[in-house]
Write a protein that holds these residues in place. Structure first.
Motif, mmCIF file in Angstrom:
data_model
loop_
_atom_site.group_PDB
_atom_site.id
_atom_site.type_symbol
_atom_site.label_atom_id
_atom_site.label_comp_id
_atom_site.label_asym_id
_atom_site.label_seq_id
_atom_site.Cartn_x
_atom_site.Cartn_y
_atom_site.Cartn_z
ATOM 1 N N UNK A 19 0.719 -0.844 0.058
ATOM 2 C CA UNK A 19 -0.237 0.268 0.244
ATOM 3 C C UNK A 19 0.869 0.652 -0.249
ATOM 4 N N UNK A 20 2.228 0.897 0.159
ATOM 5 C CA UNK A 20 3.353 2.348 0.302
ATOM 6 C C UNK A 20 2.748 3.334 -1.032
ATOM 7 N N UNK A 21 2.752 3.156 -2.052
ATOM 8 C CA UNK A 21 2.587 3.367 -3.336
ATOM 9 C C UNK A 21 1.736 4.891 -3.216
ATOM 10 N N UNK A 81 0.561 1.857 -11.300
ATOM 11 C CA UNK A 81 1.548 2.014 -9.799
ATOM 12 C C UNK A 81 0.254 2.769 -8.890
ATOM 13 N N UNK A 82 0.087 3.733 -8.716
ATOM 14 C CA UNK A 82 -0.417 4.168 -6.890
ATOM 15 C C UNK A 82 -1.919 3.667 -7.079
ATOM 16 N N UNK A 83 -2.238 3.477 -8.369
ATOM 17 C CA UNK A 83 -3.332 3.167 -7.738
ATOM 18 C C UNK A 83 -3.957 1.785 -7.891
ATOM 19 N N UNK A 84 -3.445 0.661 -8.426
ATOM 20 C CA UNK A 84 -3.139 -0.618 -8.000
ATOM 21 C C UNK A 84 -3.350 -1.398 -6.744
ATOM 22 N N UNK A 85 -3.024 -0.603 -5.865
ATOM 23 C CA UNK A 85 -2.840 -1.418 -4.281
ATOM 24 C C UNK A 85 -4.167 -0.776 -3.943
ATOM 25 N N UNK A 86 -4.181 0.331 -4.164
ATOM 26 C CA UNK A 86 -5.924 0.422 -3.292
ATOM 27 C C UNK A 86 -6.942 0.000 -4.354
ATOM 28 N N UNK A 87 -6.886 -0.746 -4.978
ATOM 29 C CA UNK A 87 -7.908 -1.420 -6.138
ATOM 30 C C UNK A 87 -7.988 -3.014 -5.155
ATOM 31 N N UNK A 88 -6.468 -2.741 -5.314
ATOM 32 C CA UNK A 88 -6.407 -4.692 -4.667
ATOM 33 C C UNK A 88 -7.124 -4.810 -3.217
#
Lengths: 266, 283
Positions: free
Chosen positions: A124-126, A182-189
């Protein structure tokens, strides 16, 4: 703690507190600070912004009423049209990728393995690091002369010539899209993972506000409005540009609200 | 475990996951390595001989020194910390009260008020900053931390309110009714019974609000002008890029150090952050 505090209050019978027994009065009192701040710093400037867009004000020059001239001018402005198109293209592409990659990542995380908690925390860091700062890290990685990406691709034998990532317009757009994904993928995941793990996946209102990305949709408009409004001092035109995106945002809001209603009443 | 299952596990799960983690975290590694790499190594073309991009044998702290000695980086950190903390507290105060009212009280137009607050979140900052700059000037708040402390709640309050609404809705009505039967007033039932139960939700919104205000850029760029008033994102951007020249070493050092406070806050409250983000707080 609570008990001593209750007895310490001892103001049970003051008329003001008795009035708070009425739900309507209590609601008004509780909503007052919010209404004050949002009224003063959103509603008022919003109206001012609308009025500003109807004048021809510039920095240091008081404006005259010009009606819809700014909007007509903006509509005929080819840069504006490009930025509308870019915004749609950019939002569409990034959302599809974020959703697909996010779902994939969520599925990878949706099982038991050693160090799962750490992996989940780190990916989630990004999303939490200041965007401006992480964008610089990417800009440095995309640097035409010192690019580490070029170095890696070259040594893997994939390229023989350097790639000017940010110099070529198409590549630049692709690079920007990459950083946004790159920034959004963690949030969606993480959001999707929560959906996979709870028995009845509930859509959280706040997540809907932040995740869907109307903020994203504003991005390119925003850059342009900033350049015109602050960069060149054409205040009223800048305001018109940012107002022009409001109908689109409103549409997104309506869709989101309908979706929340549907989820809530299910 | 059978052989076939093992390689399948690697191909379909472990390797993709490692690739994801690598790509997601590499920019941070790159920030760190750049921060400690001497200038002589930094500006070596990508195709130069003997270039080792992923490691350095001559680590240096010159970039960090530069940051603290030649720029106001320390001040920017303090400014950002102060602004983020106070605006978060203000937004939490407003958001918790408003969320409680909208979720648990019966009054006319409660639903439409919730919608209005939701919509305010979507008024573009770019539309607001020009008229807001005027208001800030009228209040003589320009170039002070208060210009941001008072404007950040415009996007933090709607966020906190909606998150808290969801949280308050999940608390059973009976809890309040019991307290009322025991003689507590509405106000006391809220302050001493319901709000304590909602502490995890308050923590979640507080952490997210803190990171949002730490990361904010547009208002900070427009409302602050003197170098010693700036926040980290604006300070790093405006002082370490001169024209076309990027001071990559200090810039990456600033990006790294400027990210650490949010990373720390986040790491302490990871579960709250994640649950606030995804709505699983309602458990």
């Amino acid at each position: 703690m609570a008990v001593t505090a209750v007895s310490g209050m001892g103001t049970r019978s003051t008329p003001r507190l008795r009035r708070l027994e009425d739900e309507r009065w209590l609601a008004m009192a509780l909503l007052f600070p919010t209404a004050l701040l949002l009224g003063l710093f959103i509603a008022y400037p919003f109206i001012e912004g609308v009025l500003l867009a109807l004048t021809n004000q510039r920095v240091g020059i008081p404006g005259k009423w010009v009606g819809l001239d700014n909007f007509i001018k903006v509509w005929n402005d080819s840069i504006f049209r490009t930025s509308v198109w870019n915004t749609f293209w950019y939002t569409g592409v990034t959302t599809v990728f974020k959703l697909a990659l996010g779902l994939w990542l969520a599925m990878l995380l949706n099982r038991h393995f050693k160090g799962k908690a750490i992996v989940r925390a780190f990916i989630l860091l990004p999303f939490i690091i200041p965007t401006v700062l992480s964008t610089f890290a990417w800009k440095w990685m995309f640097d035409p002369t010192f690019s580490v990406i070029n170095w890696s691709l070259f040594h893997l034998g994939i390229i023989t010539q350097r790639i000017n990532w940010l110099g070529d317009p198409d590549l630049a757009m692709a690079s920007i899209i990459t950083v946004n994904i790159w920034r959004g993928v963690p949030f969606f995941a993480i959001s999707l993972l929560a959906g996979l793990q709870t028995i009845s996946p509930e859509l959280n209102e706040a997540a809907a506000i932040d995740g869907g990305g109307p903020a994203n949709a504003t991005h390119l408009f925003a850059t342009y409005a900033y350049q015109i409004g602050i960069g060149t001092g054409l205040l009223s035109e800048g305001a018109a540009i940012s107002l022009a995106m409001f109908p689109f945002l409103f549409l997104i809001v309506v869709v989101q609200l309908l979706y929340i209603r549907r989820v809530e009443t299910r | 475990m059978i052989e076939g299952a093992l390689w399948r596990k690697w191909v379909f799960y472990n390797i993709p996951l490692i690739l994801f983690v690598f790509v997601l975290l590499f920019p941070f590694y790159w920030m760190i390595i750049t921060t400690f790499r001497p200038d002589g190594e930094l500006y070596r073309p990508w195709n130069a001989a003997n270039y080792m991009p992923f490691w350095t044998n001559n680590p240096t702290i010159e970039h960090i020194q530069y940051l603290f000695e030649e720029t106001n980086f320390g001040r920017w950190m303090m400014n950002t910390m102060f602004i983020a903390t106070v605006s978060t507290l203000i937004s939490l105060f407003c958001g918790v009260l408003a969320g409680y009212a909208l979720a648990r009280l019966n009054f006319p137009y409660a639903g439409s008020l919730g919608t209005v607050i939701f919509i305010t979140y979507l008024v573009p900052q770019t539309l607001l900053f020009i008229p807001l700059a005027q208001i800030i000037r009228n209040f003589e708040l320009g170039d002070t931390p208060w210009s941001l402390i008072l404007t950040y709640p415009t996007f933090l309050i709607p966020f906190c309110t909606w998150l808290m609404m969801g949280y308050f809705k999940a608390i059973p009505k009976e809890l309040e009714e019991c307290a009322r039967i025991d003689g507590a007033s509405r106000w006391k039932a809220m302050v001493y019974i319901i709000i304590p139960v909602a502490v995890p939700g308050i923590l979640s919104s507080g952490i997210i609000a803190f990171t949002l205000s730490w990361n904010e850029f547009i208002y900070a760029l427009v409302f602050l002008s003197s170098p010693d008033q700036k926040t980290v994102p604006v300070g790093v951007t405006s002082e370490l890029i001169r024209g076309d020249v990027f001071f990559w070493g200090p810039l990456m050092a600033g990006a790294l150090l400027g990210s650490i406070p949010v990373a720390i806050v986040y790491s302490f409250f990871v579960e709250h952050y994640v649950s606030g983000l995804t709505g699983s707080v309602k458990g």
